[in-house]
Design an enzyme around this catalytic site. Structure first.
Site: not given
Length: 158
Positions: A78, A80, A106, A109
């Protein structure tokens, strides 16, 4: 010429970073900022040197996995995660930073954000992950939709 406020400036950079994404489902960009300085950026996609999903397809799509579920089936990282990894790779302290992201994080993260010491999140679009919202609230990390921040600072802090 009207200058964008800092919040607009960093969010526009997050949008630009998202354009580098190699994910077939959604393009996400993240920017870590402290004291009006960009510390690191990240976008979602496969690890360096790994074949992009555009070339091999998306397993989550093939299996019809709903958004926000079964992250372990994804080949990619992801945005992040990639921003946090970039900061670590280059020895940049991100404790106390603000994360500007095109999407809210999410749960995976969020756990990384909490342990990295990021203090604030500003995002454009939500993400369907109730546990993430719950954990971020418990951690006392400030999290705001961009529209709310932009409404509070009309014209922004220039």
């Amino acid at each position: 010429m009207e200058r964008p406020c800092w919040e607009e400036y960093f969010m526009e950079i997050a949008r630009l970073v998202a354009r580098r994404s190699t994910c077939l489902r959604r393009q996400v960009g993240a920017v870590l900022v402290k004291e009006k300085n960009i510390l690191a950026t990240g976008y979602n996609g496969t690890p360096s040197g790994i074949t992009h999903c555009a070339e091999v397809g998306c397993l989550r799509e093939k299996l019809r996995v709903p958004s926000g579920e079964r992250h372990e089936l994804c080949r990619g990282l992801h945005a992040e995660q990639n921003a946090i990894i970039q900061a670590a790779k280059h020895g940049v302290n991100i404790a106390g930073a603000t994360l500007y992201s095109t999407h809210s994080p999410c749960v995976i993260c969020s756990k990384m954000i909490i342990n990295a010491g990021i203090s604030r999140i500003i995002y454009l679009e939500g993400y369907p992950d109730a546990l993430s919202v719950e954990m971020l609230a418990e951690s006392k990390i400030e999290i705001f939709p961009f529209a709310q921040v932009a409404a509070v600072v009309p014209g922004g802090s220039r």
